[in-house]
Design an enzyme around this catalytic site. Structure first.
Site, PDB file in Angstrom:
ATOM      1  N   LYS A   1      31.286  35.073  37.164  1.00 49.90           N
ATOM      2  CA  LYS A   1      30.678  33.852  36.617  1.00 49.90           C
ATOM      3  C   LYS A   1      29.525  34.117  35.638  1.00 49.90           C
ATOM      4  O   LYS A   1      29.781  34.417  34.482  1.00 49.90           O
ATOM      5  CB  LYS A   1      30.267  32.921  37.759  1.00 49.90           C
ATOM      6  CG  LYS A   1      31.492  32.553  38.620  1.00 49.90           C
ATOM      7  CD  LYS A   1      31.214  31.470  39.609  1.00 49.90           C
ATOM      8  CE  LYS A   1      32.353  31.289  40.581  1.00 49.90           C
ATOM      9  NZ  LYS A   1      33.234  30.181  40.307  1.00 49.90           N
TER      10      LYS A   1
ATOM     11  N   TYR B   1      33.410  31.095  51.075  1.00 49.07           N
ATOM     12  CA  TYR B   1      34.581  31.251  50.206  1.00 49.07           C
ATOM     13  C   TYR B   1      34.494  32.588  49.481  1.00 49.07           C
ATOM     14  O   TYR B   1      33.432  32.937  48.950  1.00 49.07           O
ATOM     15  CB  TYR B   1      34.632  30.108  49.182  1.00 49.07           C
ATOM     16  CG  TYR B   1      35.805  30.223  48.229  1.00 49.07           C
ATOM     17  CD1 TYR B   1      37.112  30.098  48.689  1.00 49.07           C
ATOM     18  CD2 TYR B   1      35.609  30.484  46.877  1.00 49.07           C
ATOM     19  CE1 TYR B   1      38.198  30.227  47.827  1.00 49.07           C
ATOM     20  CE2 TYR B   1      36.680  30.603  45.999  1.00 49.07           C
ATOM     21  CZ  TYR B   1      37.970  30.479  46.484  1.00 49.07           C
ATOM     22  OH  TYR B   1      39.034  30.607  45.629  1.00 49.07           O
TER      23      TYR B   1
ATOM     24  N   ASP C   1      28.608  38.256  48.780  1.00 49.48           N
ATOM     25  CA  ASP C   1      29.415  37.692  47.700  1.00 49.48           C
ATOM     26  C   ASP C   1      28.475  36.799  46.884  1.00 49.48           C
ATOM     27  O   ASP C   1      28.185  35.663  47.266  1.00 49.48           O
ATOM     28  CB  ASP C   1      30.584  36.898  48.286  1.00 49.48           C
ATOM     29  CG  ASP C   1      31.507  36.349  47.206  1.00 49.48           C
ATOM     30  OD1 ASP C   1      31.105  36.374  46.017  1.00 49.48           O
ATOM     31  OD2 ASP C   1      32.612  35.890  47.547  1.00 49.48           O
TER      32      ASP C   1
HETATM   33  N1  PMP Z   1      33.530  34.121  45.782  1.00 46.08           N
HETATM   34  C1  PMP Z   1      32.792  33.013  45.602  1.00 46.08           C
HETATM   35  C2  PMP Z   1      31.534  32.839  46.403  1.00 46.08           C
HETATM   36  C3  PMP Z   1      33.169  32.066  44.641  1.00 46.08           C
HETATM   37  O1  PMP Z   1      32.437  30.947  44.478  1.00 46.08           O
HETATM   38  C4  PMP Z   1      34.335  32.289  43.874  1.00 46.08           C
HETATM   39  C5  PMP Z   1      34.789  31.289  42.807  1.00 46.08           C
HETATM   40  N2  PMP Z   1      34.422  29.997  42.968  1.00 46.08           N
HETATM   41  C6  PMP Z   1      35.075  33.453  44.116  1.00 46.08           C
HETATM   42  C7  PMP Z   1      34.644  34.344  45.066  1.00 46.08           C
HETATM   43  C8  PMP Z   1      36.342  33.741  43.348  1.00 46.08           C
HETATM   44  O2  PMP Z   1      36.094  33.973  42.007  1.00 46.08           O
HETATM   45  P1  PMP Z   1      37.248  33.697  40.926  1.00 46.08           P
HETATM   46  O3  PMP Z   1      37.465  32.218  40.907  1.00 46.08           O
HETATM   47  O4  PMP Z   1      36.703  34.237  39.636  1.00 46.08           O
HETATM   48  O5  PMP Z   1      38.460  34.435  41.374  1.00 46.08           O
END
Ligand code: PMP
Length: 454
Positions: free
Chosen positions: A272, A154, A244
């Site tokens: 985060k 994701y 990521d």
């Molecule tokens: N990449 C990963 C691996 C994530 O877990 C998330 C959020 N859960 C995101 C990108 C997107 O971040 P945001 O929700 O702050 O847009």
């Protein structure tokens, strides 16, 4: 005795009237009543009033052992005093964004100290913005158009990544995304070296994006050997490697998964824990690549346009820096992981005792529970090795929904689906409470014949 979803709602709702009332108001003014599709839960989402350590409280005063932790943002738990103090001090100085200030410099220095690939860091306003910017930078740097993403990983909600994130992996997950855009996204099965090599063969791939935990924060695990193989293939094709580390950053180790596994990517996307739970994110990496953001050369020379009113805002800078200073020595990560190890063992014990055909797994300070439907009879008991990526990501919604409401009724909140993350604030008391809640919830699902038994 069979317990229906209506019975479950009846057990859940009476002590949560304040949340119900807020949700009724929300549905009139917010689409679906929520600002993130996963925040809706049956029969209505909870509205929270405050957090304290490992616990959070809803508006009706019910407490929950929190394994959601602001979508894995709160490594130190809720409301840690040093972060609150840093934030309070920043508030005293005002909150004019879009100006340069000392806090953003300290923040970038901490990222450079902790994250192995970090030479230069550019802050953005969310995690999704960070993967969006990273995609633009890698294309500008290489002059190539295609991006490889691994199935089940994701990377936020931006257009390039709206295919391949969940099964069926070739299905576009959102209306409104142009086919022309997705034509430049290649989805490769996670951990399939041959498929990755052949996708890289054309010489037109700018970068390979990877969640180094394995897809969906280790729901679909990747071994260190597989991560090393991905790095080797990517380099051999002269493409860039992007980790990521939205979830793994500062959690798998102070320097993220790249420190823990000894594999250094070209770029890393962060959010985060980086922001101490406030809105924001960052792209960091090798100076030569990040220099694309320096104004001067023309677009034809690879200059990447990047503005943003809230980039490097003083509040996330203050909360994030205070968090990273505490997280730098690895103690919070170890405490969070110790709790996750003990919790995984406690849940696995319940699964075995109840004769359930499922298992618990997870990396670092995470846990995931795999449960399957009794309608899909299996020759073998479920094991992690014997379960496909698609199956790990496709636990039936009836099981997920029932587990979540059973746990909330018993005072435990998960991150998403059947998994959660832990923090340094989670201790023995929470372990005992959560162990009991998981036991009760799983027993209810089993007795209701919602999940397969051995
Ligand atoms: N990449 C990963 C691996 C994530 O877990 C998330 C959020 N859960 C995101 C990108 C997107 O971040 P945001 O929700 O702050 O847009």
């Amino acid at each position: 005795m069979s317990i229906s979803q209506t019975d479950r709602a009846a057990a859940f709702a009476p002590t949560r009237g304040g949340s119900k009332e807020l949700f009724d108001r929300a549905t009139a003014v917010i689409p679906a009543g929520v600002n993130h599709a996963l925040r809706f839960h049956q029969p209505f989402p909870l509205y929270y009033s405050r957090g304290d350590g490992a616990l959070k409280y809803d508006v009706d005063g019910n407490s929950y052992v929190d394994y959601h932790l602001a979508s894995a943002s709160l490594l130190l738990g809720h409301d840690p005093a040093p972060v609150r103090d840093a934030l309070a001090e920043a508030v005293q100085s005002g909150w004019a964004p879009s100006v340069c200030h000392d806090l953003e410099v300290r923040w970038a220095e901490l990222v450079a100290e902790l994250i192995p690939c970090a030479e230069l860091t550019r802050f953005v306003a969310s995690g999704t913005e960070s993967t969006f910017l990273a995609a633009r930078i890698v294309r500008a740097h290489t002059g190539r158009s295609k991006i490889i993403r691994l199935a089940g990983h994701y990377h936020g909600w931006n257009d390039f990544f709206m295919v391949g994130l969940k099964p069926p992996f070739d299905q576009v997950q959102s209306a409104g995304v142009l086919e022309d855009v997705l034509a430049h996204t290649i989805t490769v099965p996670s951990g399939d070296r041959e498929a990755l090599r052949s996708a890289l063969e054309g010489g037109d791939v700018a970068a390979v994006f990877v969640e180094p935990s394995g897809g969906a924060w280790s729901t679909v695990p990747l071994s260190v050997a597989e991560i090393e193989a991905i790095a080797e293939e990517t380099r051999a094709a002269e493409a860039l490697l992007v980790f990521d580390e939205m979830i793994t950053g500062f959690r798998w180790a102070p320097g993220g998964a790249q420190e823990r596994f000894g594999v250094t990517p070209d770029l890393t996307t962060l959010g985060k824990i980086l922001t101490g739970g406030l809105p924001g994110g960052a792209v960091t990496g090798r100076a030569e690549v990040m220099e694309r953001l320096r104004p001067g050369p023309g677009v034809e020379d690879g200059y990447v346009f990047h503005f943003g009113t809230f980039n490097g805002h003083p509040f996330p800078a203050a909360a994030g820096s205070a968090t990273l200073e505490i997280a730098a020595d690895g103690a919070p990560q170890r405490a969070a992981e110790d709790h996750a190890v003990a919790l995984r063992a406690a849940i696995q014990e319940q699964i075995a005792e109840l004769g359930i055909d499922g298992f618990v797994y997870g990396e670092s300070s995470t846990f995931h529970i795999y449960l399957r439907s009794p309608d899909s009879p299996a020759a073998q008991p479920a094991t992690l090795e014997g379960t496909s990526d698609e199956e790990l990501l496709s636990i039936p919604a009836t099981i997920v929904g029932a587990l979540q409401i059973e746990l909330r009724t018993r005072g435990v909140d998960l991150m998403s689906y059947t998994g959660g993350v832990t923090s340094a604030a989670h201790g023995e008391a929470e372990l005992a409470r959560a162990g009991e809640a998981f036991g009760g919830a799983l027993r209810s699902l089993r007795d209701d014949r919602l999940i397969a038994t051995r």
